[in-house]
Design a protein around this motif. Structure first.
Motif, PDB file in Angstrom:
ATOM      1  N   MET A 116      79.470  62.241 -27.382  1.00 38.47           N
ATOM      2  CA  MET A 116      78.390  61.409 -27.891  1.00 38.47           C
ATOM      3  C   MET A 116      77.689  60.649 -26.778  1.00 38.47           C
ATOM      4  N   LYS A 117      78.427  60.218 -25.811  1.00 42.97           N
ATOM      5  CA  LYS A 117      77.818  59.459 -24.722  1.00 42.97           C
ATOM      6  C   LYS A 117      76.781  60.278 -23.976  1.00 42.97           C
ATOM      7  N   LYS A 118      77.083  61.595 -23.844  1.00 44.53           N
ATOM      8  CA  LYS A 118      76.160  62.440 -23.094  1.00 44.53           C
ATOM      9  C   LYS A 118      74.807  62.528 -23.789  1.00 44.53           C
ATOM     10  N   ASN A 119      74.802  62.421 -25.131  1.00 50.62           N
ATOM     11  CA  ASN A 119      73.553  62.511 -25.869  1.00 50.62           C
ATOM     12  C   ASN A 119      72.638  61.335 -25.562  1.00 50.62           C
ATOM     13  N   PHE A 120      73.227  60.220 -25.196  1.00 50.10           N
ATOM     14  CA  PHE A 120      72.425  59.031 -24.923  1.00 50.10           C
ATOM     15  C   PHE A 120      72.044  58.904 -23.456  1.00 50.10           C
ATOM     16  N   ASN A 121      72.642  59.714 -22.602  1.00 49.40           N
ATOM     17  CA  ASN A 121      72.352  59.602 -21.177  1.00 49.40           C
ATOM     18  C   ASN A 121      70.877  59.757 -20.828  1.00 49.40           C
ATOM     19  N   PRO A 122      70.162  60.757 -21.367  1.00 48.33           N
ATOM     20  CA  PRO A 122      68.732  60.872 -21.040  1.00 48.33           C
ATOM     21  C   PRO A 122      67.934  59.635 -21.433  1.00 48.33           C
ATOM     22  N   VAL A 123      68.259  59.066 -22.611  1.00 50.63           N
ATOM     23  CA  VAL A 123      67.553  57.864 -23.061  1.00 50.63           C
ATOM     24  C   VAL A 123      67.826  56.700 -22.124  1.00 50.63           C
ATOM     25  N   ILE A 124      69.105  56.545 -21.761  1.00 45.59           N
ATOM     26  CA  ILE A 124      69.476  55.453 -20.850  1.00 45.59           C
ATOM     27  C   ILE A 124      68.806  55.630 -19.492  1.00 45.59           C
ATOM     28  N   ASN A 125      68.746  56.864 -19.014  1.00 47.94           N
ATOM     29  CA  ASN A 125      68.105  57.138 -17.726  1.00 47.94           C
ATOM     30  C   ASN A 125      66.612  56.817 -17.762  1.00 47.94           C
ATOM     31  N   VAL A 126      65.968  57.141 -18.899  1.00 49.37           N
ATOM     32  CA  VAL A 126      64.541  56.834 -19.041  1.00 49.37           C
ATOM     33  C   VAL A 126      64.324  55.326 -19.034  1.00 49.37           C
ATOM     34  N   ILE A 127      65.196  54.590 -19.749  1.00 48.95           N
ATOM     35  CA  ILE A 127      65.073  53.135 -19.792  1.00 48.95           C
ATOM     36  C   ILE A 127      65.280  52.535 -18.403  1.00 48.95           C
ATOM     37  N   LYS A 128      66.285  53.028 -17.680  1.00 54.56           N
ATOM     38  CA  LYS A 128      66.534  52.518 -16.328  1.00 54.56           C
ATOM     39  C   LYS A 128      65.356  52.818 -15.413  1.00 54.56           C
ATOM     40  N   LYS A 129      64.806  54.027 -15.539  1.00 53.94           N
ATOM     41  CA  LYS A 129      63.656  54.404 -14.708  1.00 53.94           C
ATOM     42  C   LYS A 129      62.461  53.515 -15.012  1.00 53.94           C
ATOM     43  N   TRP A 130      62.251  53.253 -16.306  1.00 54.52           N
ATOM     44  CA  TRP A 130      61.142  52.397 -16.724  1.00 54.52           C
ATOM     45  C   TRP A 130      61.324  50.978 -16.186  1.00 54.52           C
ATOM     46  N   ASN A 131      62.531  50.446 -16.277  1.00 60.94           N
ATOM     47  CA  ASN A 131      62.796  49.087 -15.807  1.00 60.94           C
ATOM     48  C   ASN A 131      62.740  48.974 -14.286  1.00 60.94           C
ATOM     49  N   SER A 132      62.914  50.099 -13.586  1.00 58.58           N
ATOM     50  CA  SER A 132      62.857  50.064 -12.125  1.00 58.58           C
ATOM     51  C   SER A 132      61.431  49.916 -11.605  1.00 58.58           C
ATOM     52  N   ILE A 133      60.445  50.223 -12.448  1.00 60.77           N
ATOM     53  CA  ILE A 133      59.040  50.056 -12.078  1.00 60.77           C
ATOM     54  C   ILE A 133      58.698  48.573 -12.163  1.00 60.77           C
ATOM     55  N   SER A 134      57.883  48.068 -11.249  1.00 56.50           N
ATOM     56  CA  SER A 134      57.535  46.648 -11.258  1.00 56.50           C
ATOM     57  C   SER A 134      56.824  46.281 -12.560  1.00 56.50           C
ATOM     58  N   LEU A 135      57.049  45.045 -13.018  1.00 58.72           N
ATOM     59  CA  LEU A 135      56.498  44.605 -14.295  1.00 58.72           C
ATOM     60  C   LEU A 135      54.980  44.677 -14.307  1.00 58.72           C
ATOM     61  N   ILE A 136      54.348  44.317 -13.188  1.00 59.86           N
ATOM     62  CA  ILE A 136      52.883  44.327 -13.133  1.00 59.86           C
ATOM     63  C   ILE A 136      52.354  45.745 -13.343  1.00 59.86           C
ATOM     64  N   LYS A 137      52.991  46.744 -12.719  1.00 58.81           N
ATOM     65  CA  LYS A 137      52.551  48.137 -12.891  1.00 58.81           C
ATOM     66  C   LYS A 137      52.724  48.579 -14.343  1.00 58.81           C
ATOM     67  N   ARG A 138      53.822  48.138 -14.961  1.00 60.59           N
ATOM     68  CA  ARG A 138      54.036  48.487 -16.363  1.00 60.59           C
ATOM     69  C   ARG A 138      52.994  47.821 -17.265  1.00 60.59           C
ATOM     70  N   ILE A 139      52.634  46.569 -16.933  1.00 63.20           N
ATOM     71  CA  ILE A 139      51.607  45.872 -17.709  1.00 63.20           C
ATOM     72  C   ILE A 139      50.258  46.581 -17.581  1.00 63.20           C
ATOM     73  N   ILE A 140      49.935  47.039 -16.376  1.00 62.25           N
ATOM     74  CA  ILE A 140      48.681  47.770 -16.166  1.00 62.25           C
ATOM     75  C   ILE A 140      48.671  49.038 -17.020  1.00 62.25           C
ATOM     76  N   CYS A 141      49.819  49.717 -17.090  1.00 64.17           N
ATOM     77  CA  CYS A 141      49.921  50.909 -17.956  1.00 64.17           C
ATOM     78  C   CYS A 141      49.647  50.535 -19.414  1.00 64.17           C
ATOM     79  N   GLY A 142      50.238  49.416 -19.845  1.00 65.06           N
ATOM     80  CA  GLY A 142      50.001  48.957 -21.207  1.00 65.06           C
ATOM     81  C   GLY A 142      48.542  48.632 -21.451  1.00 65.06           C
ATOM     82  N   LEU A 143      47.884  48.021 -20.450  1.00 58.77           N
ATOM     83  CA  LEU A 143      46.453  47.711 -20.548  1.00 58.77           C
ATOM     84  C   LEU A 143      45.626  48.970 -20.754  1.00 58.77           C
TER      85      LEU A 143
END
Length: 435
Positions: free
Chosen positions: A1-28
């Protein structure tokens, strides 16, 4: 079961590794595209409402427990620089009002009143006395009521009283307060991390509901308002910062605008931006004993953008009615606007209700003044966003100015190591300010 969540966790970690300002610009960008492409998809607006609601919900608790914890553990003789910060707040209001008066003389504005704007239910204050009375009554508000209604003056007052009373409490009680404060601060970090999605919803709402055409009829008024606020943010504030720090002011000014002003622009609420500002103060390595008090206080009384709006709109009303305003009267307007701005509500559109107060200085009747308020609501989609960005970013700027000035004068009282986890820009700000 843990392996099924690994891609999701990796995506979240990758997203959080991007600076907040860059993420806000994407949201804009995404929010703007969705607002133009699918304006009927109103469900997207929920993201913005949830984000602002979460910030407003956690901010009163954060302020209450942070101030109480900081004061209960404050050592005798510990410096907070609050007197100088309050002086900067009031000076900022006055300089902003003066800038607005000068801009209105150079670029006189006349208004076209909208007959469709409903202001019948709006009850502006009758005078400066009422504004100041309301402020004082907020100080003695019921503490539970102050927390429920996000009355930050009342929250601050009771937090200070209880914090001082708890200075003689046992270490266990103080540790408990500190743990609660840290837990709320952690919750704030989680909420701020959702800013890109919240701003996506906010910009979608603005574009889909207001569009761009509604602003064209008031283009000159918007240019004067926004231009004056930019002048305050990029000329007056750097000048004050240089006088305090004796260093290049722009790294600090731009850091405050970037990390505080952007989120404030979209939340349109100084109160909702309190958690963001406290996080920025922490990143800048400022004293928690100071910013725990100065930031919520600034959200109420540090209203340079409101001073600009009040002065500009009042003079525009005078120009529309053909009333000649001499320079002495304009100076009185500056003082009135600076004092009134300190009583403006820290929520969207809070400064507009004080326009009739300034209009009364020129003998403008209330029914005309309320039409000016109606125009203010029309241009508020831009004016209020810029105003809040200026107000909120200046809260952090002036708090930093006061502390960096004190570090320059008394370097032996401060450590010279920048706090860990800073990015390069913030490290440069810190280094330029404490050398």
């Amino acid at each position: 079961m843990k392996k099924n969540f690994n891609p999701v966790i990796n995506v979240i970690k990758k997203w959080n590794s991007i600076s907040l300002i860059k993420r806000i610009i994407c949201g804009l960008i995404v929010g703007t595209i969705l607002g133009l492409a699918v304006p009927q998809a109103s469900a997207i607006s929920i993201l913005g409402n949830l984000f602002v609601g979460a910030l407003r919900g956690v901010a009163p608790l954060l302020v209450f427990f942070l101030v109480m914890s900081a004061l209960s553990q404050m050592r005798k003789g510990q410096k907070t620089n609050m007197t100088f910060i309050v002086m900067l707040y009031m000076l900022g209001n006055l300089l902003a009002a003066l800038s607005a008066v000068l801009a209105s003389y150079i670029f006189p504005i006349t208004l076209t009143f909208s007959k469709n704007t409903n202001t019948a239910d709006i009850a502006p204050p009758s005078g400066v006395t009422e504004v100041l009375t309301n402020l004082l009554m907020n100080v003695v508000d019921n503490p539970v009521n102050a927390l429920v209604n996000a009355n930050y003056i009342g929250i601050l007052a009771w937090a200070v009283i209880l914090g001082l009373a708890l200075k003689k409490a046992g270490d266990g009680t103080k540790r408990a307060l500190e743990n609660i404060s840290d837990a709320i601060a952690t919750a704030v970090k989680w909420i701020v991390n959702c800013a890109p999605f919240g701003i996506l919803g906010l910009i979608f709402t603005t574009i889909s509901e207001q569009g761009l055409n509604v602003l064209l009829d008031y283009g000159m008024l918007i240019l004067v308002l926004v231009g004056t606020m930019l002048f305050v943010a990029l000329i007056m504030n750097p000048l004050v910062t240089f006088i305090c720090t004796r260093k290049n002011p722009f790294p600090l000014v731009f850091t405050c605008l970037k990390d505080s002003g952007i989120t404030a622009f979209f939340t349109r609420s100084s109160a909702a931006n309190i958690p963001v500002n406290m996080e920025l103060c922490k990143k800048l390595g400022l004293s928690e004993d100071t910013y725990a008090i100065s930031i919520p206080l600034g959200a109420t009384v540090n209203m340079a953008g409101a001073a600009v709006t009040i002065s500009t709109m009042a003079l525009a009303a005078a120009n529309t009615l053909g009333i000649q305003v001499d320079f002495l009267t304009a100076i009185i307007l500056c003082v009135l606007s600076a004092l009134s701005a300190a009583g403006a509500s820290g929520v969207a559109g809070g400064s507009l209700l004080l326009i009739p107060l300034a209009c009364s200085l020129f003998g403008i009747p209330n029914d005309i003044a309320m039409q000016v308020v109606g125009v203010g609501f029309i241009v508020g989609v831009i004016q209020d966003s810029c105003e809040t960005a200026l107000n909120s970013s200046t809260d952090v700027l002036y708090t930093a100015c006061a502390e960096f000035r004190d570090r320059r004068k008394h370097p032996e009282l401060y450590t010279t190591n920048a706090p860990s986890g800073e990015n390069q820009g913030q490290s440069e700000v810190y280094a330029n300010s404490v050398k």
